[in-house]
Design a protein around this motif. Sequence first.
Motif, PDB file in Angstrom:
ATOM      1  N   LEU A  75       0.822  -1.216   0.000  1.00 57.90           N
ATOM      2  CA  LEU A  75       0.000   0.000   0.000  1.00 57.90           C
ATOM      3  C   LEU A  75       0.853   1.262   0.000  1.00 57.90           C
ATOM      4  O   LEU A  75       0.465   2.267  -0.587  1.00 57.90           O
ATOM      5  CB  LEU A  75      -0.951   0.005   1.202  1.00 57.90           C
ATOM      6  CG  LEU A  75      -2.057  -1.037   1.187  1.00 57.90           C
ATOM      7  CD1 LEU A  75      -2.953  -0.879   2.402  1.00 57.90           C
ATOM      8  CD2 LEU A  75      -2.868  -0.990  -0.086  1.00 57.90           C
ATOM      9  N   ARG A  76       2.010   1.212   0.627  1.00 57.73           N
ATOM     10  CA  ARG A  76       2.906   2.383   0.652  1.00 57.73           C
ATOM     11  C   ARG A  76       3.264   2.783  -0.782  1.00 57.73           C
ATOM     12  O   ARG A  76       3.338   3.977  -1.101  1.00 57.73           O
ATOM     13  CB  ARG A  76       4.164   2.058   1.467  1.00 57.73           C
ATOM     14  CG  ARG A  76       4.828   3.277   2.046  1.00 57.73           C
ATOM     15  CD  ARG A  76       5.923   2.935   3.048  1.00 57.73           C
ATOM     16  NE  ARG A  76       5.331   2.498   4.324  1.00 57.73           N
ATOM     17  CZ  ARG A  76       5.446   1.264   4.826  1.00 57.73           C
ATOM     18  NH1 ARG A  76       6.144   0.347   4.205  1.00 57.73           N
ATOM     19  NH2 ARG A  76       4.882   0.959   5.972  1.00 57.73           N
ATOM     20  N   ALA A  77       3.458   1.796  -1.669  1.00 61.72           N
ATOM     21  CA  ALA A  77       3.769   2.088  -3.076  1.00 61.72           C
ATOM     22  C   ALA A  77       2.601   2.802  -3.761  1.00 61.72           C
ATOM     23  O   ALA A  77       2.802   3.684  -4.601  1.00 61.72           O
ATOM     24  CB  ALA A  77       4.104   0.790  -3.809  1.00 61.72           C
ATOM     25  N   ILE A  78       1.377   2.453  -3.375  1.00 62.23           N
ATOM     26  CA  ILE A  78       0.180   3.086  -3.958  1.00 62.23           C
ATOM     27  C   ILE A  78      -0.039   4.470  -3.351  1.00 62.23           C
ATOM     28  O   ILE A  78      -0.438   5.405  -4.040  1.00 62.23           O
ATOM     29  CB  ILE A  78      -1.058   2.196  -3.712  1.00 62.23           C
ATOM     30  CG1 ILE A  78      -0.896   0.851  -4.426  1.00 62.23           C
ATOM     31  CG2 ILE A  78      -2.339   2.898  -4.181  1.00 62.23           C
ATOM     32  CD1 ILE A  78      -1.885  -0.205  -3.979  1.00 62.23           C
ATOM     33  N   PHE A  79       0.232   4.613  -2.051  1.00 63.09           N
ATOM     34  CA  PHE A  79      -0.040   5.854  -1.329  1.00 63.09           C
ATOM     35  C   PHE A  79       1.111   6.846  -1.384  1.00 63.09           C
ATOM     36  O   PHE A  79       1.231   7.718  -0.533  1.00 63.09           O
ATOM     37  CB  PHE A  79      -0.388   5.563   0.130  1.00 63.09           C
ATOM     38  CG  PHE A  79      -1.631   4.745   0.325  1.00 63.09           C
ATOM     39  CD1 PHE A  79      -2.620   4.688  -0.635  1.00 63.09           C
ATOM     40  CD2 PHE A  79      -1.817   4.013   1.491  1.00 63.09           C
ATOM     41  CE1 PHE A  79      -3.766   3.931  -0.448  1.00 63.09           C
ATOM     42  CE2 PHE A  79      -2.955   3.256   1.692  1.00 63.09           C
ATOM     43  CZ  PHE A  79      -3.941   3.218   0.713  1.00 63.09           C
ATOM     44  N   GLY A  80       1.984   6.730  -2.349  1.00 61.47           N
ATOM     45  CA  GLY A  80       3.059   7.702  -2.534  1.00 61.47           C
ATOM     46  C   GLY A  80       4.082   7.697  -1.412  1.00 61.47           C
ATOM     47  O   GLY A  80       4.620   8.741  -1.061  1.00 61.47           O
ATOM     48  N   GLY A  81       4.338   6.527  -0.837  1.00 60.55           N
ATOM     49  CA  GLY A  81       5.349   6.410   0.199  1.00 60.55           C
ATOM     50  C   GLY A  81       4.881   6.764   1.601  1.00 60.55           C
ATOM     51  O   GLY A  81       5.650   6.697   2.549  1.00 60.55           O
ATOM     52  N   ARG A  82       3.614   7.132   1.745  1.00 57.50           N
ATOM     53  CA  ARG A  82       3.096   7.516   3.061  1.00 57.50           C
ATOM     54  C   ARG A  82       2.784   6.283   3.905  1.00 57.50           C
ATOM     55  O   ARG A  82       2.359   5.259   3.393  1.00 57.50           O
ATOM     56  CB  ARG A  82       1.856   8.386   2.890  1.00 57.50           C
ATOM     57  CG  ARG A  82       2.230   9.692   2.162  1.00 57.50           C
ATOM     58  CD  ARG A  82       1.107  10.629   1.969  1.00 57.50           C
ATOM     59  NE  ARG A  82       0.524  11.004   3.256  1.00 57.50           N
ATOM     60  CZ  ARG A  82      -0.659  11.594   3.348  1.00 57.50           C
ATOM     61  NH1 ARG A  82      -1.350  11.854   2.262  1.00 57.50           N
ATOM     62  NH2 ARG A  82      -1.145  11.910   4.522  1.00 57.50           N
ATOM     63  N   ASP A  83       2.965   6.405   5.217  1.00 53.10           N
ATOM     64  CA  ASP A  83       2.714   5.298   6.139  1.00 53.10           C
ATOM     65  C   ASP A  83       1.242   5.148   6.489  1.00 53.10           C
ATOM     66  O   ASP A  83       0.801   4.070   6.870  1.00 53.10           O
ATOM     67  CB  ASP A  83       3.514   5.483   7.432  1.00 53.10           C
ATOM     68  CG  ASP A  83       5.000   5.274   7.202  1.00 53.10           C
ATOM     69  OD1 ASP A  83       5.359   4.468   6.322  1.00 53.10           O
ATOM     70  OD2 ASP A  83       5.800   5.920   7.898  1.00 53.10           O
ATOM     71  N   LYS A  84       0.482   6.241   6.387  1.00 50.54           N
ATOM     72  CA  LYS A  84      -0.959   6.142   6.621  1.00 50.54           C
ATOM     73  C   LYS A  84      -1.676   7.228   5.833  1.00 50.54           C
ATOM     74  O   LYS A  84      -1.130   8.303   5.591  1.00 50.54           O
ATOM     75  CB  LYS A  84      -1.295   6.231   8.104  1.00 50.54           C
ATOM     76  CG  LYS A  84      -0.934   7.519   8.782  1.00 50.54           C
ATOM     77  CD  LYS A  84      -1.267   7.435  10.264  1.00 50.54           C
ATOM     78  CE  LYS A  84      -0.802   8.694  10.973  1.00 50.54           C
ATOM     79  NZ  LYS A  84      -1.072   8.639  12.407  1.00 50.54           N
ATOM     80  N   VAL A  85      -2.899   6.901   5.428  1.00 54.64           N
ATOM     81  CA  VAL A  85      -3.759   7.863   4.729  1.00 54.64           C
ATOM     82  C   VAL A  85      -5.172   7.702   5.279  1.00 54.64           C
ATOM     83  O   VAL A  85      -5.519   6.655   5.821  1.00 54.64           O
ATOM     84  CB  VAL A  85      -3.784   7.661   3.189  1.00 54.64           C
ATOM     85  CG1 VAL A  85      -2.428   7.880   2.572  1.00 54.64           C
ATOM     86  CG2 VAL A  85      -4.337   6.318   2.810  1.00 54.64           C
TER      87      VAL A  85
END
Length: 90
Positions: free
Chosen positions: A66-76
Amino acid sequence: MSAAQAAKKPNAALMKPLQPSNDLAAVVGSSPLPRTEVVSKLWEYIKANDLQNPENKREILADDKLRAIFGGRDKVSMFEMNKHIARHLS
């Protein structure tokens, strides 16, 4: 056509199959899917891997996929998720 009938008609743009990026395909599969199916499969993955923040169910805690999908963010937040998904569909 009444307003109720118009409201039930699915949005054609949401039903059009889109090709997921390689990062997104790691979670939802590589075949083209409508945006609604992509979101459903993403939620299945999040729930199966217990990735919702237990203190704030609106937050998604990213694993490596999911980090790859969320632009490197740890949580969204669940509201930001759709913005990130859109970048991975063509």
